[in-house]
Design a protein around this motif. Sequence first.
Motif, short mmCIF file in Angstrom:
data_model
loop_
_atom_site.label_atom_id
_atom_site.label_comp_id
_atom_site.label_asym_id
_atom_site.label_seq_id
_atom_site.Cartn_x
_atom_site.Cartn_y
_atom_site.Cartn_z
N SER A 167 -4.24 -18.81 -1.07
CA SER A 167 -4.17 -18.02 -2.29
C SER A 167 -3.75 -16.61 -1.92
O SER A 167 -3.73 -16.24 -0.74
CB SER A 167 -5.52 -18.02 -3.01
OG SER A 167 -5.91 -19.34 -3.37
N MET A 168 -3.40 -15.82 -2.92
CA MET A 168 -2.90 -14.47 -2.64
C MET A 168 -3.62 -13.43 -3.51
O MET A 168 -4.01 -13.72 -4.65
CB MET A 168 -1.40 -14.38 -2.91
CG MET A 168 -0.55 -15.34 -2.11
SD MET A 168 1.23 -15.00 -2.27
CE MET A 168 1.49 -15.31 -4.02
N TYR A 169 -3.78 -12.24 -2.95
CA TYR A 169 -4.31 -11.10 -3.67
C TYR A 169 -3.32 -9.94 -3.53
O TYR A 169 -2.68 -9.78 -2.49
CB TYR A 169 -5.67 -10.70 -3.12
CG TYR A 169 -6.76 -11.72 -3.39
CD1 TYR A 169 -7.50 -11.69 -4.57
CD2 TYR A 169 -7.02 -12.73 -2.47
CE1 TYR A 169 -8.48 -12.63 -4.83
CE2 TYR A 169 -8.01 -13.68 -2.72
CZ TYR A 169 -8.73 -13.63 -3.90
OH TYR A 169 -9.70 -14.57 -4.15
N ARG A 170 -3.21 -9.14 -4.58
CA ARG A 170 -2.27 -8.03 -4.56
C ARG A 170 -2.87 -6.85 -5.31
O ARG A 170 -3.56 -7.01 -6.31
CB ARG A 170 -0.96 -8.46 -5.25
CG ARG A 170 0.10 -7.36 -5.30
CD ARG A 170 1.39 -7.91 -5.91
NE ARG A 170 1.25 -8.20 -7.34
CZ ARG A 170 2.23 -8.72 -8.08
NH1 ARG A 170 3.39 -9.03 -7.53
NH2 ARG A 170 2.03 -8.96 -9.37
N SER A 171 -2.60 -5.66 -4.76
CA SER A 171 -3.05 -4.44 -5.43
C SER A 171 -1.94 -3.41 -5.36
O SER A 171 -1.28 -3.26 -4.32
CB SER A 171 -4.31 -3.88 -4.76
OG SER A 171 -4.73 -2.70 -5.42
N ARG A 172 -1.71 -2.72 -6.46
CA ARG A 172 -0.80 -1.58 -6.49
C ARG A 172 -1.63 -0.35 -6.82
O ARG A 172 -2.26 -0.30 -7.88
CB ARG A 172 0.30 -1.80 -7.53
CG ARG A 172 1.28 -2.93 -7.15
CD ARG A 172 2.47 -2.96 -8.10
NE ARG A 172 3.49 -3.90 -7.66
CZ ARG A 172 3.64 -5.13 -8.15
NH1 ARG A 172 2.79 -5.55 -9.08
NH2 ARG A 172 4.58 -5.93 -7.71
N VAL A 173 -1.62 0.62 -5.93
CA VAL A 173 -2.51 1.77 -6.08
C VAL A 173 -1.75 3.06 -5.81
O VAL A 173 -0.99 3.16 -4.84
CB VAL A 173 -3.73 1.63 -5.14
CG1 VAL A 173 -3.32 1.45 -3.69
CG2 VAL A 173 -4.68 2.81 -5.27
N ASN A 174 -1.94 4.01 -6.69
CA ASN A 174 -1.27 5.31 -6.61
C ASN A 174 -2.18 6.28 -5.86
O ASN A 174 -3.33 6.48 -6.25
CB ASN A 174 -0.98 5.83 -8.02
CG ASN A 174 0.10 6.88 -8.03
OD1 ASN A 174 0.56 7.32 -6.97
ND2 ASN A 174 0.51 7.30 -9.23
N LEU A 175 -1.70 6.85 -4.76
CA LEU A 175 -2.51 7.72 -3.92
C LEU A 175 -1.93 9.13 -3.86
O LEU A 175 -0.70 9.32 -3.86
CB LEU A 175 -2.58 7.16 -2.49
CG LEU A 175 -3.23 5.79 -2.31
CD1 LEU A 175 -3.14 5.36 -0.85
CD2 LEU A 175 -4.68 5.79 -2.78
N THR A 176 -2.81 10.10 -3.78
CA THR A 176 -2.41 11.47 -3.51
C THR A 176 -2.26 11.65 -2.01
O THR A 176 -2.74 10.84 -1.22
CB THR A 176 -3.44 12.47 -4.05
OG1 THR A 176 -4.66 12.29 -3.31
CG2 THR A 176 -3.72 12.22 -5.54
N GLN A 177 -1.65 12.76 -1.59
CA GLN A 177 -1.52 13.02 -0.16
C GLN A 177 -2.88 13.22 0.47
O GLN A 177 -3.10 12.80 1.62
CB GLN A 177 -0.65 14.26 0.07
CG GLN A 177 -0.32 14.50 1.54
CD GLN A 177 0.44 13.34 2.16
OE1 GLN A 177 1.44 12.89 1.62
NE2 GLN A 177 -0.03 12.85 3.30
#
Length: 927
Positions: free
Chosen positions: A520-530
Motif C-alpha cells: 500500500s502507499m501513503y503520501r503527504s504534501r506539506v508546505n514548509l517555511t525555511q
Amino acid sequence: MKQPSKNWLLCVLLGMIVCSSATAQKLPEKQFFHPDRVRYDKDCFTIEGKDIFILSAAFHYFRCPQELWRDRFRKIKEAGFNTVETYVPWNWHERNMPKNVDDYSQFDFDDLKAWLRMAHEEFGFYTIVRPGPFICAEWAGGAYPRWLAKYCPDSYDTSFWLRSNHPEHMKWSEHWYNAVCRVFCDEQLTHKKPGEKGIIMVQLENEYIYFDMESEKKEEFLRVLSDACIRNGIDVPLFTCVTPEVRGSHDPVISQLFDMDNQYVWWNMHEAKSRIENLKAEQPNAPAFVCELQGGWFSTVGGRLSEDSYLDGRHARGMALMAMAGGSTGLNYYMFFGGTHFDDWGARRMTTTYDYGAPLKETGGVGEKYAAVKGIGEVVGKFGSRLVRSKSVPFEMKGNDNLAMGVRRATDGTLFIFLLNRDKKQEFRQIVNLTIEGKPMRIDCRLGALDSKLLVLSPGGTSTEWYPREQVLPARPVALPAAISVTKVWRKDEDFRGDWKPLRKGVSLPELGVNDCRYSMYRSRVNLTQKEVDLYGSLVFELFTGDPVYVQVNGKFAERVSRDELDNTFIVSGLLHKGMNEVVAIYENRGHAHGYRPMEELSGLRQAGFGRKQTGILPVEEWEVRTIDKEEPLSALLAEETGWERIRLDQRTIDNLSTLQIAGLEKPEWPAAWILQEKAGRAVYRTHLRWTPEMIREGMTVLEFGCIDDAGTLWVNGKEVGTHEEWDKPYVVNVAPFVKPGDNEIAIVVSNQSGAGGLLKAVRLKQEFEVIKKINWEVSADLGGICQGWNREPDSTEGWSVAELPADYPLVRKGRIAETLKAGVGRDALLTWYRLEFDMPRNDPSVRIPWKLIVNATGTGYMWLNGHNIGRHWEEGPQREFYLPECWLRPGEKNVIVLGLRQSENKGARLFGAEVAPYVEDAECIQ
C-alpha cells in the motif's frame, strides 16, 4: 508442525498430572446424537454399524486452485485413503470487516461447499473439518481476520486476547461458528442418506496446550465453542487436539469431547508407539487418533525449504506403523498435500511454497514418499477392520537394541508384528528370536536403515505375509518439452498513480478493506517555511505493527537511521526545501503472524511526521556476558571479575545470529553471543558507557535494544530501570534519570524459556526520535501499478523499457544467489515492475507436465501469471523456484509473468535470470 509457546513443556506436565488424577475416577459415558450413524468407543469409530480404521489425508482447499482439486482427490483415493481433512480459515471466508457481531453479510463459503461436495459425492470420502477459530497451519493470523484486532480490548489478563476466554473474543468466535457451522450442517454424515459420505467429526480450537492460559479458562472457551456447534446443528462427534484438559475430564461438556495427539517424531519413529499408548492411558474412553501425523515440515523465509528436512518415505511409513503398533485406529497425514501460499496468504515469514515435503507434492507430483504412504493405505484397506479391535500382546525380545517392535492380535486370531530398525546407517538382517504370549518364535527379519515392516500371521500361523508391499508409480514420459529461457524483459518503475484518498486519523488498513498481504502507499504534501526546513531533520513513522516503510522525499530516497528495516525513522536533512514538499512511502505488509504478538495487531500507518535533526546514533557493541546459575544479588554478580565472556554485538555478529537462528548454519564469530541458545535460564550482559554533559543536555540518553529474547530487566548504575517482556518488539527506554557525566554501568538480565535467547539484535544509544510536526496523509490501498492493471497483462508495453538478460546465466533453484553480493548494485527506484513473456508448447493429452518459474533476482514483491497472483518473491530466499499451476497457463499461446519488486536498499531490484521449465521428476503418463 506448529509454533509452541515458551511454556509448552510446563503445560504438558501439568496436563498429564490433571489427566492421571481425573481418570482414577469413573469417566462419564459418551453420548451421541445419532449412534446408529456415527459413534466411537475406546477402540475405534463405528460408522453405520461398521468399525472403521480412519486413514485421512490433510488437503487444504485454500492452498490449491479449484481446477486442480479433482487431480489431488484422485491421487489421495488411489493411495487407499478413506477420509480427507481440512482446516477452515475464518479470514479466508470473511475477508472484510462486518458492521458488527450480528452482521454475516461478508461471508463467502462457495469454495468450501464445493470442496465438501466433491469429497463426499464424487470421491466417496468421509471428511474431518477443523474450523479453529485458531488453526495455526502457518496461515496468516492463524486464521483470525486482521480486522478482528480492531475489537481488541485495552486490557486483558491473559498472555493474548485471541484464543482466550475474554468475553469479546468469545463473542466474535461465536460469530464465526454461527456462520461456518451452518455450512457444515447439511454436509454431516448424519444429515445424509444411509450409505452416503459426509463430515464425521469437527474440531474445536487447535493445539491448546501451546497457549499459555489456565485450564479452567480454556475449558470455558471450549464449552462456548461446543455450545455454538450444537446450537447450529452440529451433531457429529466433536474433538480437540493436544489439549490435556479434555483427557479424562468429568465436566459435563468437556467430557463429551475427545482429544487427539499430534506427532512430530522426526526420525524417532518408535516414539509414535509410546505416545499412542500414553494417549490411551490418559483417555481410556476414546480411540487413539493422531490428528497430525507429520509427513514433513514447512519452509521459512531466510531458512530452509521443506525438501531440506530430509524426511522421506521411511519416515512416513515408520511413524504410521509404530502408531498402529501402539493401538491407533485413526491417522491423519499432515500434510498429505501441502500446496501453495498464493496471494501470500502464508503467515509472516512463510515462503510461497507450502510443499511441506508431503507425499503428494505441491505440483501434484508423486514419488518415493507417496509410494510409501500408498503402502500404508493398502495395509489399512486389507487389515483395517481387524486392526481396530486388536489388542496389544506381551512379548519378549533380547539382544536387538536397534529394533523397535509391537505385537497386536485381532479378534479372529490374526497376529500383527510391527518392526522398525532404529539404526540410521546400518541395515538389519538377522534372525529375531521372540517369545509371544509365552510361545517362542523365529523371524527372518530384513530391514534397511530406518526401515519398517509389518508381519501378518494368519490365525493359527498357517501363513505369513510382509507389508507394506512395493507400490507402482505412474510411468514417466520419455521426452519432455525443453526449458524456456527468458532473455528479454520489460521494466517500468512504480509511478505512484494510485487511488488516493485522505487518511482519517487512526484508521488502519483493515478498516480500508486491506486484510490480505499487499503493498500500500501513503503520501503527504506539506508546505514548509525555511525555518521549518532548518529545524526538521528526521521523519518518524508510527505503525500499527512491525512492518517496514520505504520512503522518498521530493523524489529522493530517504535513508533509515539504522540498518534495521523495522526501524521506520528516516533522515531527511538535505531533502526538504522551502515551499511544497512531497513525501511518498510504500508500506510493505510483512504478513499476519500466526501465534505471537502481531497476530492481534492491525496494520498500516498510525501517524507520522517530522522530528528534529539528530546529532548521531552510537552503536553499543562491546559487551560482557555470563550465565546466572544461582540466585544472588545483581550487585554481587557485577562485582565478580571472573566468569565473564566478551562479545562484540556488531552487524556481522547480528547477521550470524540471525542466520543461525533461522537456518541452523555456521556458528557466530562470538559464541558467547548465543549463550542462551536452546536453554532455559538467565544471563547478565554488561557494558560501560561514557556520557558527557553535552550528551545528557541534548537528550542523547535513549537506549534501544533491538531484541531481548525472551525478557529482560535493565539496570543502570545499580538501579533497576524497567522490564521488557515482548521478545518480538524492540525495547526503547530513556535512561536520563539514571545516568551521570562520566562512566556508567549498563547491565541487563535476560531470561529465556526455550529456543533462541539473549540479545539478538543491535543495541544503540541515540536521541529520542519524536514527532514535533504531525502531517496529513493520503492513502492508496494498492500500488499505482495495481490500480492501472500492470499485473493483469497490460495490453501494451508502451512506457516500458527493454532489459536484456544473459542467456547463459547460471540459475540456482534455491538458497542464495552470488550476484546479490556484488558491490555497486543499489536501488534506483522504490519499486520496479518487470514483465516476462514466453510461448508455451501445446499440451500432449497423454502426459501431465507441471511447470515452474525459476527466477534469480534481488528485491521483494509479488508475481502474477496471466493475472493470477502466484505468491511472494523474497530476496533473501531460499525459494527461487515457483510453481505455475497448469490451470493458469495457456498452452500454445503467449503467457505473461509480471513481477512487482520493492527494491532492496542495498541491492535494488535487479533481474539476473529467469526460466520457465517442466518439473521433470513430476511429469507422468496419463492412462
